[in-house]
Write a protein that holds these residues in place. Sequence first.
Motif, mmCIF file in Angstrom:
data_model
loop_
_atom_site.group_PDB
_atom_site.id
_atom_site.type_symbol
_atom_site.label_atom_id
_atom_site.label_comp_id
_atom_site.label_asym_id
_atom_site.label_seq_id
_atom_site.Cartn_x
_atom_site.Cartn_y
_atom_site.Cartn_z
ATOM 1 N N LEU A 216 -4.836 -11.073 -8.276
ATOM 2 C CA LEU A 216 -6.241 -11.114 -8.663
ATOM 3 C C LEU A 216 -7.106 -10.330 -7.667
ATOM 4 O O LEU A 216 -8.038 -9.622 -8.056
ATOM 5 N N LEU A 217 -6.797 -10.458 -6.398
ATOM 6 C CA LEU A 217 -7.583 -9.750 -5.381
ATOM 7 C C LEU A 217 -7.283 -8.266 -5.356
ATOM 8 O O LEU A 217 -8.179 -7.437 -5.194
ATOM 9 N N LEU A 218 -6.020 -7.906 -5.503
ATOM 10 C CA LEU A 218 -5.631 -6.509 -5.379
ATOM 11 C C LEU A 218 -5.989 -5.695 -6.614
ATOM 12 O O LEU A 218 -5.930 -4.466 -6.590
ATOM 13 N N ALA A 219 -6.394 -6.371 -7.698
ATOM 14 C CA ALA A 219 -6.707 -5.648 -8.931
ATOM 15 C C ALA A 219 -8.079 -4.983 -8.898
ATOM 16 O O ALA A 219 -8.319 -4.031 -9.629
ATOM 17 N N ALA A 220 -8.994 -5.471 -8.074
ATOM 18 C CA ALA A 220 -10.372 -4.961 -8.066
ATOM 19 C C ALA A 220 -10.627 -4.161 -6.793
ATOM 20 O O ALA A 220 -10.422 -4.681 -5.694
ATOM 21 N N LEU A 223 -12.587 -5.875 -3.985
ATOM 22 C CA LEU A 223 -11.843 -6.916 -3.275
ATOM 23 C C LEU A 223 -10.793 -6.320 -2.356
ATOM 24 O O LEU A 223 -10.490 -6.882 -1.299
ATOM 25 N N ARG A 224 -10.223 -5.166 -2.737
ATOM 26 C CA ARG A 224 -9.312 -4.486 -1.813
ATOM 27 C C ARG A 224 -10.075 -3.994 -0.581
ATOM 28 O O ARG A 224 -9.585 -4.098 0.552
ATOM 29 N N ALA A 225 -11.272 -3.474 -0.804
ATOM 30 C CA ALA A 225 -12.094 -3.057 0.336
ATOM 31 C C ALA A 225 -12.477 -4.252 1.194
ATOM 32 O O ALA A 225 -12.542 -4.153 2.430
ATOM 33 N N LEU A 226 -12.715 -5.385 0.548
ATOM 34 C CA LEU A 226 -13.047 -6.600 1.286
ATOM 35 C C LEU A 226 -11.928 -6.977 2.259
ATOM 36 O O LEU A 226 -12.192 -7.399 3.389
ATOM 37 N N LEU A 227 -10.683 -6.816 1.841
ATOM 38 C CA LEU A 227 -9.564 -7.129 2.729
ATOM 39 C C LEU A 227 -9.567 -6.225 3.961
ATOM 40 O O LEU A 227 -9.259 -6.666 5.077
ATOM 41 N N LEU A 228 -9.912 -4.956 3.775
ATOM 42 C CA LEU A 228 -10.004 -4.051 4.923
ATOM 43 C C LEU A 228 -11.167 -4.430 5.841
ATOM 44 O O LEU A 228 -11.050 -4.381 7.073
ATOM 45 N N LEU A 229 -12.277 -4.806 5.250
ATOM 46 C CA LEU A 229 -13.403 -5.249 6.064
ATOM 47 C C LEU A 229 -13.061 -6.520 6.830
ATOM 48 O O LEU A 229 -13.505 -6.725 7.962
ATOM 49 N N ASN A 230 -12.259 -7.382 6.212
ATOM 50 C CA ASN A 230 -11.796 -8.579 6.920
ATOM 51 C C ASN A 230 -11.036 -8.207 8.186
ATOM 52 O O ASN A 230 -11.130 -8.895 9.210
ATOM 53 N N ALA A 401 -14.827 2.047 3.154
ATOM 54 C CA ALA A 401 -15.885 2.875 2.574
ATOM 55 C C ALA A 401 -15.316 3.883 1.584
ATOM 56 O O ALA A 401 -15.916 4.160 0.543
ATOM 57 N N ALA A 402 -14.134 4.440 1.906
ATOM 58 C CA ALA A 402 -13.519 5.415 1.006
ATOM 59 C C ALA A 402 -13.015 4.757 -0.274
ATOM 60 O O ALA A 402 -13.082 5.333 -1.365
ATOM 61 N N LEU A 403 -12.515 3.527 -0.156
ATOM 62 C CA LEU A 403 -11.929 2.831 -1.301
ATOM 63 C C LEU A 403 -12.991 2.258 -2.232
ATOM 64 O O LEU A 403 -12.837 2.275 -3.457
ATOM 65 N N TRP A 404 -14.078 1.758 -1.673
ATOM 66 C CA TRP A 404 -15.092 1.046 -2.453
ATOM 67 C C TRP A 404 -16.149 2.026 -2.933
ATOM 68 O O TRP A 404 -17.185 2.222 -2.316
ATOM 69 N N CYS A 405 -15.902 2.646 -4.060
ATOM 70 C CA CYS A 405 -16.888 3.543 -4.664
ATOM 71 C C CYS A 405 -18.029 2.715 -5.235
ATOM 72 O O CYS A 405 -17.822 1.596 -5.707
ATOM 73 N N PRO A 406 -19.246 3.238 -5.241
ATOM 74 C CA PRO A 406 -20.368 2.458 -5.776
ATOM 75 C C PRO A 406 -20.142 1.989 -7.201
ATOM 76 O O PRO A 406 -20.516 0.883 -7.564
ATOM 77 N N ALA A 407 -19.495 2.819 -8.024
ATOM 78 C CA ALA A 407 -19.272 2.449 -9.423
ATOM 79 C C ALA A 407 -18.289 1.311 -9.567
ATOM 80 O O ALA A 407 -18.211 0.672 -10.613
ATOM 81 N N ALA A 408 -17.488 1.019 -8.514
ATOM 82 C CA ALA A 408 -16.469 -0.030 -8.602
ATOM 83 C C ALA A 408 -17.024 -1.404 -8.326
ATOM 84 O O ALA A 408 -16.330 -2.391 -8.496
ATOM 85 N N GLU A 409 -18.281 -1.500 -7.878
ATOM 86 C CA GLU A 409 -18.842 -2.811 -7.573
ATOM 87 C C GLU A 409 -19.024 -3.594 -8.857
ATOM 88 O O GLU A 409 -19.600 -3.110 -9.835
ATOM 89 N N PRO A 410 -18.526 -4.858 -8.931
ATOM 90 C CA PRO A 410 -18.607 -5.624 -10.164
ATOM 91 C C PRO A 410 -20.044 -5.963 -10.513
ATOM 92 O O PRO A 410 -20.898 -6.145 -9.641
ATOM 93 N N SER A 411 -20.322 -6.021 -11.816
ATOM 94 C CA SER A 411 -21.653 -6.397 -12.265
ATOM 95 C C SER A 411 -21.828 -7.898 -12.127
ATOM 96 O O SER A 411 -20.871 -8.655 -12.268
ATOM 97 N N PRO A 412 -23.057 -8.344 -11.869
ATOM 98 C CA PRO A 412 -23.296 -9.777 -11.780
ATOM 99 C C PRO A 412 -22.965 -10.470 -13.082
ATOM 100 O O PRO A 412 -23.166 -9.934 -14.166
ATOM 101 N N GLU A 413 -22.416 -11.698 -12.957
ATOM 102 C CA GLU A 413 -22.137 -12.477 -14.162
ATOM 103 C C GLU A 413 -23.453 -12.912 -14.791
ATOM 104 O O GLU A 413 -24.427 -13.183 -14.087
ATOM 105 N N PRO A 414 -23.494 -13.010 -16.143
ATOM 106 C CA PRO A 414 -24.688 -13.583 -16.756
ATOM 107 C C PRO A 414 -24.820 -15.038 -16.353
ATOM 108 O O PRO A 414 -23.833 -15.741 -16.212
#
Length: 457
Positions: A216-220, A223-230, A401-414
Amino acid sequence: MLPVLRNRTYRHLFAAQVVALTGTGLATVALGLLAYDLAGPRAGSVLGTALAIKMVAYVAVAPAVGALAHRLPRRALMAGSDLARAAVALSLPFVDRVWQVYLLVFLLQAASAAFTPTFQAVIPDVLPDERDYTRALSLSRLAYDLESLFSPALAAALLAVTTYDRLFLGTVAGFLASAVLVLSAAVPRPAADTAAAGAGRHAGHAHTRAAAGMRLLLAAPPLRALLLLNLAVAAAGSLVAVNTVVYVRDLLGRGTGDVALALGAYGAGSMAVALALPRLLDRVPDRTVMLRGGAALAAVLAAAGALTAAAPGPWRWPALLAAWASLGAAGSAVLTPAGRLVRRAVPAGRRTEAFAAQFSLSHAGWLLTYPLAGWVGATAGLTAAAAALGVLAAGSALAAAALWCPAAEPSPEPSPEPSADAAGEPARPGPRPEPAPVPADDGAGRLHRLLAARHGH
């Protein structure tokens, strides 16, 4: 931020988190002083090994808990974890061998690995509105910061009238109070996004479900960028957690109370940013805040290395406090919004698995950085340790920064429809979805997801 405390269930869970982390903060200071008594100038090496063992417990136990949590009442699981932690903390004052420190740290953190992901998965169900959830994340970050601000200040006051081994009794009291507060809360049942997802919660072996949480984490990409930031946060946090006692006692020649003050400076920086983030995140994308936090971590680690190599002088003590506060601020910029990314990218019925996997994978970085901070600091010196951790943080921030493109950021849930919360109080209607932010051109790395945990810790 404070209106979310009107929700009775969240109020009790937040209070449980605060008192448990206050006790944990006392134990953090006491363990550092215990390690110094047992190993002297090599206390950093002992602490680095002990904290690496802590990460082994987190990495090994958290996925199993995430896979099995659906079979256990979440309230009972959290309260049982608190009671187990209290029992272990009660044994710490009697330690007189290094191996005993290692064993008890493993048992204590195995219980924490059961409590924390379960707590993280409960909060989105208690506060389904995204703005309320963002405020809760900031309050949670503030609660973690008590471990490095209020608790060290309390420890410094107590150390003036008693010995450090008595601090462990405060840890026991914190865990017992947390268990009582958890049992008093009306914890909701896990949400399931579809009937199929609900059925899937009971299918498969534990290891299969744990692997599914990792996927689930590695699919987005976010979230992959989040692991690197961690990993960048772990690099900075390890320098603070492992080597503060060596910086203060050996490099600067100051007393035990100043160890607590240095840790408090780190917490103060983190709290300042956590307080500002709810309003900032209404205007600035998560990506911008987190990546700039990661970049700041690397920059301050470079400054810490320069501090250790500089000529002696009275200016080095305030400079250390400023560096630690900056590391805390940068780490909070990374850690505080992280739950929003998981909440948006993962179906509601699978959040316990996802938070457990995120908890495990994020702490895998600490498994590398804790011994790196301790062993390099003990053998090659503090300058080398700060340099090695700074290079690791910079590389991780740039890769994120290289992995997390702006377009890849998930949209807020309704926002969900108004409904009654777990305490029987009507939920406020959620805000209308906001337009997607214009992608920001920031190739900066991410600075501050430092402690955390963190932890997390």
